[in-house]
Write a protein that holds these residues in place. Structure first.
Motif, PDB file in Angstrom:
ATOM      1  N   ALA A  18       0.820  -1.210   0.000  1.00  0.00           N
ATOM      2  CA  ALA A  18       0.000   0.000   0.000  1.00  0.00           C
ATOM      3  C   ALA A  18       0.850   1.254   0.000  1.00  0.00           C
ATOM      4  N   SER A  19       2.093   1.175  -0.446  1.00  0.00           N
ATOM      5  CA  SER A  19       2.960   2.349  -0.438  1.00  0.00           C
ATOM      6  C   SER A  19       2.483   3.350  -1.476  1.00  0.00           C
ATOM      7  N   PRO A  20       2.764   4.664  -1.257  1.00  0.00           N
ATOM      8  CA  PRO A  20       2.386   5.678  -2.254  1.00  0.00           C
ATOM      9  C   PRO A  20       2.991   5.390  -3.616  1.00  0.00           C
ATOM     10  N   THR A  21       4.218   4.839  -3.641  1.00  0.00           N
ATOM     11  CA  THR A  21       4.860   4.529  -4.920  1.00  0.00           C
ATOM     12  C   THR A  21       4.085   3.471  -5.685  1.00  0.00           C
ATOM     13  N   ALA A  22       3.688   2.391  -4.982  1.00  0.00           N
ATOM     14  CA  ALA A  22       2.942   1.326  -5.642  1.00  0.00           C
ATOM     15  C   ALA A  22       1.620   1.845  -6.178  1.00  0.00           C
ATOM     16  N   LYS A  23       0.927   2.641  -5.368  1.00  0.00           N
ATOM     17  CA  LYS A  23      -0.351   3.190  -5.808  1.00  0.00           C
ATOM     18  C   LYS A  23      -0.170   4.081  -7.031  1.00  0.00           C
ATOM     19  N   SER A  24       0.908   4.878  -7.032  1.00  0.00           N
ATOM     20  CA  SER A  24       1.163   5.771  -8.143  1.00  0.00           C
ATOM     21  C   SER A  24       1.401   5.015  -9.431  1.00  0.00           C
TER      22      SER A  24
ATOM     23  N   ALA B  40     -21.584   3.091  -8.077  1.00  0.00           N
ATOM     24  CA  ALA B  40     -21.818   4.096  -7.044  1.00  0.00           C
ATOM     25  C   ALA B  40     -22.799   3.550  -6.007  1.00  0.00           C
ATOM     26  N   GLY B  41     -22.470   3.739  -4.734  1.00  0.00           N
ATOM     27  CA  GLY B  41     -23.344   3.288  -3.661  1.00  0.00           C
ATOM     28  C   GLY B  41     -23.148   1.842  -3.273  1.00  0.00           C
ATOM     29  N   LEU B  42     -22.267   1.135  -3.957  1.00  0.00           N
ATOM     30  CA  LEU B  42     -22.000  -0.278  -3.656  1.00  0.00           C
ATOM     31  C   LEU B  42     -20.780  -0.335  -2.743  1.00  0.00           C
ATOM     32  N   TYR B  43     -20.997  -0.680  -1.474  1.00  0.00           N
ATOM     33  CA  TYR B  43     -19.919  -0.680  -0.493  1.00  0.00           C
ATOM     34  C   TYR B  43     -19.218   0.682  -0.529  1.00  0.00           C
ATOM     35  N   GLY B  44     -17.902   0.700  -0.818  1.00  0.00           N
ATOM     36  CA  GLY B  44     -17.186   1.976  -0.852  1.00  0.00           C
ATOM     37  C   GLY B  44     -17.304   2.722  -2.163  1.00  0.00           C
ATOM     38  N   GLY B  45     -17.946   2.118  -3.154  1.00  0.00           N
ATOM     39  CA  GLY B  45     -18.214   2.801  -4.408  1.00  0.00           C
ATOM     40  C   GLY B  45     -17.117   2.746  -5.450  1.00  0.00           C
ATOM     41  N   LYS B  46     -15.983   2.060  -5.145  1.00  0.00           N
ATOM     42  CA  LYS B  46     -14.879   2.031  -6.097  1.00  0.00           C
ATOM     43  C   LYS B  46     -14.764   0.712  -6.840  1.00  0.00           C
ATOM     44  N   GLY B  47     -15.666  -0.225  -6.558  1.00  0.00           N
ATOM     45  CA  GLY B  47     -15.733  -1.427  -7.359  1.00  0.00           C
ATOM     46  C   GLY B  47     -15.065  -2.663  -6.813  1.00  0.00           C
ATOM     47  N   GLY B  48     -14.458  -2.600  -5.622  1.00  0.00           N
ATOM     48  CA  GLY B  48     -13.826  -3.779  -5.044  1.00  0.00           C
ATOM     49  C   GLY B  48     -13.300  -3.483  -3.656  1.00  0.00           C
ATOM     50  N   TYR B  49     -13.077  -4.558  -2.883  1.00  0.00           N
ATOM     51  CA  TYR B  49     -12.601  -4.350  -1.511  1.00  0.00           C
ATOM     52  C   TYR B  49     -11.285  -3.598  -1.470  1.00  0.00           C
ATOM     53  N   TRP B  50     -10.271  -4.051  -2.247  1.00  0.00           N
ATOM     54  CA  TRP B  50      -8.962  -3.394  -2.203  1.00  0.00           C
ATOM     55  C   TRP B  50      -9.025  -2.005  -2.809  1.00  0.00           C
ATOM     56  N   GLU B  51      -9.884  -1.811  -3.791  1.00  0.00           N
ATOM     57  CA  GLU B  51     -10.059  -0.485  -4.362  1.00  0.00           C
ATOM     58  C   GLU B  51     -10.629   0.479  -3.319  1.00  0.00           C
ATOM     59  N   ASP B  52     -11.600   0.003  -2.546  1.00  0.00           N
ATOM     60  CA  ASP B  52     -12.227   0.843  -1.519  1.00  0.00           C
ATOM     61  C   ASP B  52     -11.285   1.145  -0.361  1.00  0.00           C
ATOM     62  N   HIS B  53     -10.523   0.141   0.071  1.00  0.00           N
ATOM     63  CA  HIS B  53      -9.799   0.246   1.338  1.00  0.00           C
ATOM     64  C   HIS B  53      -8.301   0.517   1.216  1.00  0.00           C
ATOM     65  N   SER B  54      -7.710   0.262   0.041  1.00  0.00           N
ATOM     66  CA  SER B  54      -6.267   0.458  -0.090  1.00  0.00           C
ATOM     67  C   SER B  54      -5.881   1.312  -1.287  1.00  0.00           C
ATOM     68  N   GLY B  55      -6.858   1.892  -1.962  1.00  0.00           N
ATOM     69  CA  GLY B  55      -6.557   2.787  -3.067  1.00  0.00           C
ATOM     70  C   GLY B  55      -6.121   2.094  -4.346  1.00  0.00           C
ATOM     71  N   TYR B  56      -6.347   0.801  -4.451  1.00  0.00           N
ATOM     72  CA  TYR B  56      -5.974   0.106  -5.674  1.00  0.00           C
ATOM     73  C   TYR B  56      -6.922   0.480  -6.805  1.00  0.00           C
ATOM     74  N   GLN B  57      -6.394   0.399  -8.025  1.00  0.00           N
ATOM     75  CA  GLN B  57      -7.170   0.802  -9.185  1.00  0.00           C
ATOM     76  C   GLN B  57      -8.207  -0.242  -9.559  1.00  0.00           C
ATOM     77  N   TRP B  58      -9.367   0.233  -9.938  1.00  0.00           N
ATOM     78  CA  TRP B  58     -10.429  -0.705 -10.336  1.00  0.00           C
ATOM     79  C   TRP B  58     -10.024  -1.465 -11.585  1.00  0.00           C
ATOM     80  N   TRP B  59      -9.420  -0.776 -12.557  1.00  0.00           N
ATOM     81  CA  TRP B  59      -8.938  -1.450 -13.760  1.00  0.00           C
ATOM     82  C   TRP B  59      -7.534  -1.950 -13.482  1.00  0.00           C
ATOM     83  N   ALA B  60      -7.337  -3.263 -13.552  1.00  0.00           N
ATOM     84  CA  ALA B  60      -6.048  -3.857 -13.222  1.00  0.00           C
ATOM     85  C   ALA B  60      -5.515  -4.678 -14.380  1.00  0.00           C
ATOM     86  N   GLY B  61      -5.635  -4.147 -15.587  1.00  0.00           N
ATOM     87  CA  GLY B  61      -5.245  -4.879 -16.784  1.00  0.00           C
ATOM     88  C   GLY B  61      -3.750  -5.148 -16.852  1.00  0.00           C
ATOM     89  N   ILE B  62      -3.408  -6.277 -17.447  1.00  0.00           N
ATOM     90  CA  ILE B  62      -2.008  -6.637 -17.652  1.00  0.00           C
ATOM     91  C   ILE B  62      -1.801  -7.038 -19.106  1.00  0.00           C
TER      92      ILE B  62
END
Length: 248
Positions: A26-32, A226-248
């Motif tokens: 959950a470091s700022p670098t990883a999120k960035s 919107a309105g679903l749990y934290g609204g960002k589309g997933g647990y880690w997206e809501d709670h740790s700032g991870y991106q909803w789109w995680a394409g590789i």
């Protein structure tokens, strides 16, 4: 299993082809880094790759060890009761913006057309493993349920939680209809272990590991996150700032 038949699924399959990890860093670098890559990755997959497949491998490439990550055993009483009974009366609920809501047993899911694929799981923590997965293509399931025109996202409600906060994930309909997106019940030729998500987990092979929701109990089609749990589309997206789109 109202409105759901093998014939209906097979009839719709041609059209469909057109169309977390353990302590995530959950470091700022990883999120960035993830944030910078999200739009570029989505553009590449949608505009360039289109419906391209993720790489698939041979049986000789299967990893001898495939890590058990994220939650390893749900604590919910309902899940533990199902586990004790060998999931004999377990049901997958399919609802939301569908014409035909359904509750399907594992036997019913297994009786429908299946897909087997050997793919690489890439975790945001930096490790990868190759495994073989067998399950029902999600697109066939959504066709059988009669996805309504206003549906834009598939939401996966899971049996596990973090300190009482339910785990969930979501993908858009384009990814849900991708031929490699399956609800897997079998790994390396054996029923899923509890640690790997029994009885059913999502495999969405063009995205990072935290999108591969385990212990899937319900698939809900929605028009907005919107309105679903934290609204960002997933647990880690809501709670740790991870991106909803995680394409590789």
């Amino acid at each position: 299993m109202s409105g759901f038949s093998r014939r209906a699924l097979l009839a719709g399959s041609g059209g469909l082809l057109l169309s977390g990890c353990d302590r995530i860093v959950a470091s700022p670098t990883a999120k960035s880094v993830l944030s910078l890559g999200e739009k570029a990755s989505r553009s590449a997959q949608r505009l360039v790759a289109g419906n391209a497949l993720a790489p698939e491998f041979s049986a000789a490439d299967i990893s001898p060890v495939f890590r058990v990550n994220g939650n390893t055993r749900p604590t919910a009483a309902a899940y533990l009761a199902q586990l004790e009974r060998g999931f004999a009366d377990w049901r997958l609920r399919v609802d939301g913006l569908v014409a035909r809501p359904m509750d399907l047993t594992m036997a019913q899911l297994r009786a429908l057309p299946q897909r087997t694929q050997i793919t690489r799981h890439d975790c945001v923590e930096g490790w990868s493993a190759i495994g073989q997965w067998t399950g029902l293509p999600l697109g066939l399931l959504l066709h059988g349920a009669g996805a309504l025109p206003q549906a834009r996202y598939a939401v996966f409600h899971c049996a596990d939680d973090f300190s009482g906060t339910p785990y969930y994930e979501s993908i858009d309909l384009a990814e849900a209809l991708h031929p490699q997106t399956i609800l897997a019940h079998t790994m390396n030729g054996q029923p899923l272990s509890v640690g790997h998500g029994a009885p059913l987990r999502l495999r969405v092979e063009r995205q990072l590991g935290y999108k591969q929701a385990k212990y899937v109990m319900r698939v809900e089609l929605v028009a907005t996150l919107a309105g679903l749990y934290g609204g960002k589309g997933g647990y880690w997206e809501d709670h740790s700032g991870y991106q909803w789109w995680a394409g590789i």
